[in-house]
Scaffold this active site. Structure first.
Site, PDB file in Angstrom:
ATOM      1  N   TYR A  12      40.279  32.064  39.952  1.00 19.86           N
ATOM      2  CA  TYR A  12      38.987  32.370  39.356  1.00 19.86           C
ATOM      3  C   TYR A  12      39.031  31.991  37.875  1.00 19.86           C
ATOM      4  O   TYR A  12      40.026  32.230  37.186  1.00 19.86           O
ATOM      5  CB  TYR A  12      38.680  33.857  39.540  1.00 19.86           C
ATOM      6  CG  TYR A  12      37.510  34.359  38.755  1.00 19.86           C
ATOM      7  CD1 TYR A  12      36.268  33.740  38.829  1.00 19.86           C
ATOM      8  CD2 TYR A  12      37.632  35.466  37.922  1.00 19.86           C
ATOM      9  CE1 TYR A  12      35.186  34.197  38.104  1.00 19.86           C
ATOM     10  CE2 TYR A  12      36.560  35.950  37.199  1.00 19.86           C
ATOM     11  CZ  TYR A  12      35.338  35.306  37.285  1.00 19.86           C
ATOM     12  OH  TYR A  12      34.271  35.764  36.558  1.00 19.86           O
ATOM     13  N   ASP A  67      45.322  37.534  44.881  1.00 20.16           N
ATOM     14  CA  ASP A  67      43.897  37.821  44.800  1.00 20.16           C
ATOM     15  C   ASP A  67      43.319  37.590  46.190  1.00 20.16           C
ATOM     16  O   ASP A  67      43.241  36.455  46.665  1.00 20.16           O
ATOM     17  CB  ASP A  67      43.237  36.903  43.770  1.00 20.16           C
ATOM     18  CG  ASP A  67      41.788  37.273  43.494  1.00 20.16           C
ATOM     19  OD1 ASP A  67      41.117  37.755  44.432  1.00 20.16           O
ATOM     20  OD2 ASP A  67      41.309  37.054  42.359  1.00 20.16           O
TER      21      ASP A  67
END
Length: 407
Positions: free
Chosen positions: A136, A201
């Site tokens: 991200y 993640d």
């Protein structure tokens, strides 16, 4: 995987078992709520208190001392909102059950959660991080800019072991990755980490499709804003982990104040109850759309992960900004995991903060679009995409014929 026709998302008739032995769908509904019937309640209560009365100040001192030593949740009634909240604790309990970890610690956002992990390791003198791109965009920036005093070594999954140093405190991967949906062999990476904690993640996969702790990850990070909440109305982050690490995270949360609001905790617990249903339904539509996009001459490449999921990324031959400007049913917006379908241009928004060369090296090209598929009818979504993609090249086969050839 780039092929839209080789994914392996779980069939609807497969019983997905949670680490507790009960079906995941059952745990999603009941975890964090086990005590309600005994209290004569059906819906979980919302505790909005910031502080709590106590007439035993000596007892309070002992409990605060215990928290300062281990970070364990205080026994007995709550003390203060920054130490913990009963409503938030229900969500933490439920998420830990779904991920198969001893504990979970919730934060005000996914970035607050990642920051807390980095602060825990940094406080131990372990400021070096090994990370695999893409991540991200804000996670990438936090590491690259060294805003928390960390130093990062970027590598590919095969290079993790060679990148480790005596002061390495963390290995960080995202799988499927944002926004290319690249997948990592989590078990192999966990083995390469040795004694260094692996943080995965798991925002895109959710525990419905993947539980990283089962593959050797010590820490599982979620931007709970996305699929866990699922309705685009809550901002939150959470780390699922063992109790020892959870204690340290609670201490950091208490000291820095990155707490989750009780109303957000309530919404997240409610969101978990429909998580398996939402993920399966959206994944089925995503797989169908990925197949149609892969057969479309206006699309250069489609990215869709082997484990399935509701995220699709694709590269267009034409102007990606025209696609963004051309959708009417699909919402052109950042974020993902909501009940409605969202589309965005990563190079302009979610990964704009990442250096352009690093973006491209990680596969985040200027023609890449990322789509989070929601719960709308798949034919309505395709009609909107088809219109936004513009005119087909002359001589291109109709979609139905192209799909038949692709099969």
């Amino acid at each position: 995987m780039d092929s839209a026709r080789t994914h392996t998302s779980p069939p609807d008739d497969v019983r997905i078992t949670a680490p507790t032995g009960r079906a995941l769908a059952t745990e999603a509904v009941h975890a964090g709520r086990d005590d309600l019937a005994g209290q004569g309640l059906h819906a979980p209560p919302i505790d909005l208190s910031t502080t709590y009365p106590s007439y035993d100040s000596r007892g309070e001192a002992a409990r605060i001392d215990a928290f300062a030593t281990t970070g364990a949740e205080p026994d007995g009634p709550p003390v203060y909102g920054r130490l913990g909240n009963p409503t938030v604790a229900r969500f933490e309990t439920a998420l830990a059950r779904l991920e198969g970890t001893e504990a979970a610690v919730a934060f005000a956002s996914g970035m607050a959660a990642l920051s807390a992990v980095l602060l825990v390791r940094g406080s131990m003198g372990l400021r070096h991080v090994v990370a695999v791109r893409p991540l991200y965009g804000c996670s990438d920036h936090l590491l690259t800019a060294g805003l928390l005093g960390t130093e990062v070594t970027w590598t590919d999954p095969a290079g993790v072991a060679d990148a480790l140093r005596p002061d390495t405190g963390l290995v960080l991967v995202e799988s499927p990755a944002n926004p290319t949906l690249a997948e990592v062999d989590l078990r192999a990476v966990a083995h390469a980490c040795g004694s260094v904690p692996l943080l995965v993640d798991n925002t895109f996969a959710t525990p419905v499709l993947q539980r990283p702790a089962e593959h050797g990850a010590r820490l599982v990070l979620h931007s709970a804003t996305k699929y866990l909440g699922g309705h685009g109305d809550v901002l939150a982050g959470v780390v699922a982990c063992d109790e020892e690490f959870a204690g340290r995270l609670r201490q950091v949360r208490f000291a820095t104040g990155g707490v989750l609001h009780p109303l957000a905790g309530y919404l997240l617990l409610r969101g978990l109850s429909t998580l398996p249903v939402r993920v399966r339904a959206a994944s089925a539509s995503a797989a169908e759309l990925a197949g149609r996009l892969a057969a479309d001459p206006r699309v250069a490449r489609v990215h869709y992960p082997r484990i399935g999921g509701a995220m699709v990324s694709f590269e267009v031959h034409g102007d990606p900004h025209a696609v963004i400007g051309g959708v009417r049913l699909i919402t052109p917006a950042v974020s993902l995991g909501s009940v409605d379908t969202l589309i965005q241009h990563p190079a302009s928004i979610s990964h704009r903060i990442v250096d352009a060369d690093d973006r491209r090296d990680a596969g985040v090209g200027d023609r890449l679009l990322r789509m989070s598929v929601g719960l709308e009818d798949v034919d309505d979504l395709w009609a909107d995409l088809d219109r936004a993609l513009g005119e087909r090249p002359s001589g291109a086969a109709p979609l139905r014929e192209a799909l038949s050839r692709a099969e």
